[in-house]
Write a protein that holds these residues in place. Structure first.
Motif, PDB file in Angstrom:
ATOM      1  N   LEU A  74       0.833  -1.211   0.000  1.00 26.66           N
ATOM      2  CA  LEU A  74       0.000   0.000   0.000  1.00 26.66           C
ATOM      3  C   LEU A  74       0.869   1.263   0.000  1.00 26.66           C
ATOM      4  N   ARG A  87      -1.906  -0.074  -3.603  1.00 30.81           N
ATOM      5  CA  ARG A  87      -3.003  -1.048  -3.596  1.00 30.81           C
ATOM      6  C   ARG A  87      -2.429  -2.467  -3.490  1.00 30.81           C
ATOM      7  N   HIS A 141      -9.207  -7.349   3.492  1.00 26.94           N
ATOM      8  CA  HIS A 141      -9.929  -6.118   3.799  1.00 26.94           C
ATOM      9  C   HIS A 141      -9.834  -5.130   2.626  1.00 26.94           C
ATOM     10  N   HIS A 142      -8.618  -4.936   2.099  1.00 34.15           N
ATOM     11  CA  HIS A 142      -8.404  -3.978   1.000  1.00 34.15           C
ATOM     12  C   HIS A 142      -9.015  -4.499  -0.297  1.00 34.15           C
ATOM     13  N   GLN A 187     -12.721  -3.877  -0.264  1.00 36.09           N
ATOM     14  CA  GLN A 187     -13.045  -2.461  -0.525  1.00 36.09           C
ATOM     15  C   GLN A 187     -12.945  -2.127  -2.004  1.00 36.09           C
ATOM     16  N   GLN A 188     -11.952  -2.708  -2.701  1.00 37.10           N
ATOM     17  CA  GLN A 188     -11.772  -2.377  -4.115  1.00 37.10           C
ATOM     18  C   GLN A 188     -12.566  -3.315  -5.028  1.00 37.10           C
TER      19      GLN A 188
END
Ligand code: NAD
Length: 313
Positions: free
Chosen positions: A89, A94, A138-139, A142-143
Motif C-alpha cells: 500500500l 493497492r 480487507h483492502h 473495498q476495491q
C-alpha cells in the motif's frame, strides 16, 4: 491469443527470495505487475534471517525494467504480515494479488516431532498464510477485486512420511481456500490452492531414498521437475482472466491438473432411530462405494446433497 498482463496491478509474493516464489515474482513483474518481494531470508528450517535473498530478486526485477520492492518481515508474525501488505500500500497504493508461498521444512517421524517443530511449521505455513491473506482481504473487499493463492502440498492432500506437522498445516490451505473462496466471491475475490512439486532447496530435507526416486522420475519427465515448470499455472491463477475460485490444482513437471474432493452417495441409515454399529459394519461397502460421487461446494451444499438422496429413496 491476447497476452495476460498485470499492468497497474500490485502483487505480494511471500517467500519470493528463492525457489518457486522467485519465479512467480519475476514472471509477474515481466508482465507488468509491481511486486512486493517478501522473504525472511532464513534457512530451510526457518531459523535465521537476512535481507540478501529478497534484495537479489528485487535487483533482478529492477534490472529487467520492472517494478519491485523488498520486504523482510516474517509471515509467521501477525504484525509482520500486516507490514507486508502495508508495504504494498505504501509503495504502490493497492494490493491485487497475494501468493502465499513462504515456507520452511522440518522432517521427522511422528514420534520424533518436537513441539518446536510443530509450532514452527504451523506458524509459518498455516498462521502465516492466514495472517497475510487476512490483512489483504480487507483492502481487496473495498476495491471489489482480488486474487489469492495458497500453497498446499501433495504431502498434505495425499500424504508423505516424516511430515505430519507440515502435512497438517498444508492441508489447512484447503480449509482457508474454501472459506476465503466463499466469503470473497461476492467481492470479486477469487481464491485457489496450489500443490506444486519441484526441485528447490527443500529437497535438502528429503529422505535419500525418496530423493533417489525423484531423480529417476525427473529423468522420465525430461528433467522438468523445476520451479519454472510450475510458474505458468500460478500466474494464470492470479490473473484477471482466471475465473476459477475455491479450487485446488496440482502442478508437477509441466503437468497441470485439478484436484477434486468427492463424497460418495453413501448409505442412508434408518430415519426412526440411529443405525447400530452392526448396521454400519453391514453397509460399509455401500459407504465406500464410489459409483456415485458428489463434490459439495459448501457445508450447506453437503446437506442439500443428502436431502436430494433422501427424497430420491
Ligand atoms: N518444492 C516442492 O517440491 C514443494 C512441494 C510442495 C509444496 N511446496 C511449497 O512451496 C513453497 C515454496 O517452496 P520452495 O520449494 O520454493 O522452497 P524455498 O525454501 O526455496 O522457498 C521458501 C522461501 O520462503 C522463505 N521463508 C521461510 N519462512 C519464512 C517466513 N516466516 N516469512 C517469510 N519468508 C519465509 C524462505 O526464506 C525461502 O526463500 C513452500 O510453501 C513449500 O512448502 C514446495
Amino acid at each position: 491469443m491476447t497476452s495476460i498482463r498485470f499492468d497497474q496491478q500490485v502483487a505480494v509474493v511471500t517467500g519470493a527470495g528463492g525457489g518457486l516464489g522467485r519465479t512467480y515474482a519475476l514472471e509477474l513483474a515481466a508482465r507488468g505487475a509491481a511486486v512486493v518481494v517478501n522473504d525472511l531470508g532464513g534457512n530451510i528450517s526457518g531459523d535465521g534471517a537476512g535481507t540478501s535473498m529478497a534484495d537479489s530478486v528485487v535487483a533482478e526485477i529492477l534490472a529487467a525494467g520492472g517494478k519491485a520492492v523488498a520486504n523482510y518481515d516474517s509471515v509467521a508474525d501477525s504484525k509482520g504480515a500486516d507490514a507486508i501488505i502495508q508495504t504494498a500500500l505504501d509503495k504502490f497504493g493497492r494490493v491485487d494479488i497475494v501468493i502465499n508461498n513462504a515456507g520452511n521444512l522440518r522432517n521427522a517421524y511422528i514420534d520424533k516431532l518436537s513441539d518446536d517443530d510443530i509450532d514452527s511449521l504451523h506458524s509459518v505455513h498455516l498462521k502465516g498464510s492466514l495472517y497475510v491473506s487476512r490483512a489483504a482481504f480487507h483492502h481487496m473487499k473495498q476495491q471489489g477485486y482480488g486474487r489469492i493463492l495458497f500453497t498446499s502440498s501433495a504431502a498434505g492432500v495425499f500424504g508423505n512420511p516424516e511430515q505430519a506437522a507440515y502435512a497438517a498445516a498444508k492441508a489447512g490451505m484447503v480449509g482457508l481456500t474454501n472459506v476465503f473462496g466463499i466469503e470473497g466471491e461476492a467481492h470479486g475475490i477469487k481464491t485457489n490452492t496450489l500443490l506444486p512439486m519441484a526441485a528447490s532447496r527443500m529437497a535438502e530435507k528429503m529422505d535419500p531414498a525418496q530423493l533417489q526416486q525423484f531423480a529417476e522420475l525427473n529423468a522420465t519427465f525430461g528433467n522438468a521437475l523445476t520451479p519454472d515448470y510450475i510458474t505458468p499455472l500460478v500466474v494464470y491463477l492470479v490473473s484477471r482472466e482466471c475465473e476459477a475460485n475455491k479450487s485446488i490444482y496440482s502442478a508437477v513437471a509441466g503437468r497441470f491438473a485439478k484436484v477434486v474432493i468427492g463424497l460418495t452417495k453413501g448409505w442412508l441409515g434408518p430415519r426412526d432411530a440411529p443405525a447400530s454399529v452392526e448396521d454400519v459394519a453391514a453397509h460399509f461397502a455401500d459407504i465406500e462405494d464410489q459409483t456415485v460421487v458428489d463434490e459439495p461446494c459448501s457445508l450447506v451444499d453437503e446437506l442439500q446433497i443428502i436431502a436430494k438422496h433422501v427424497r430420491a429413496e
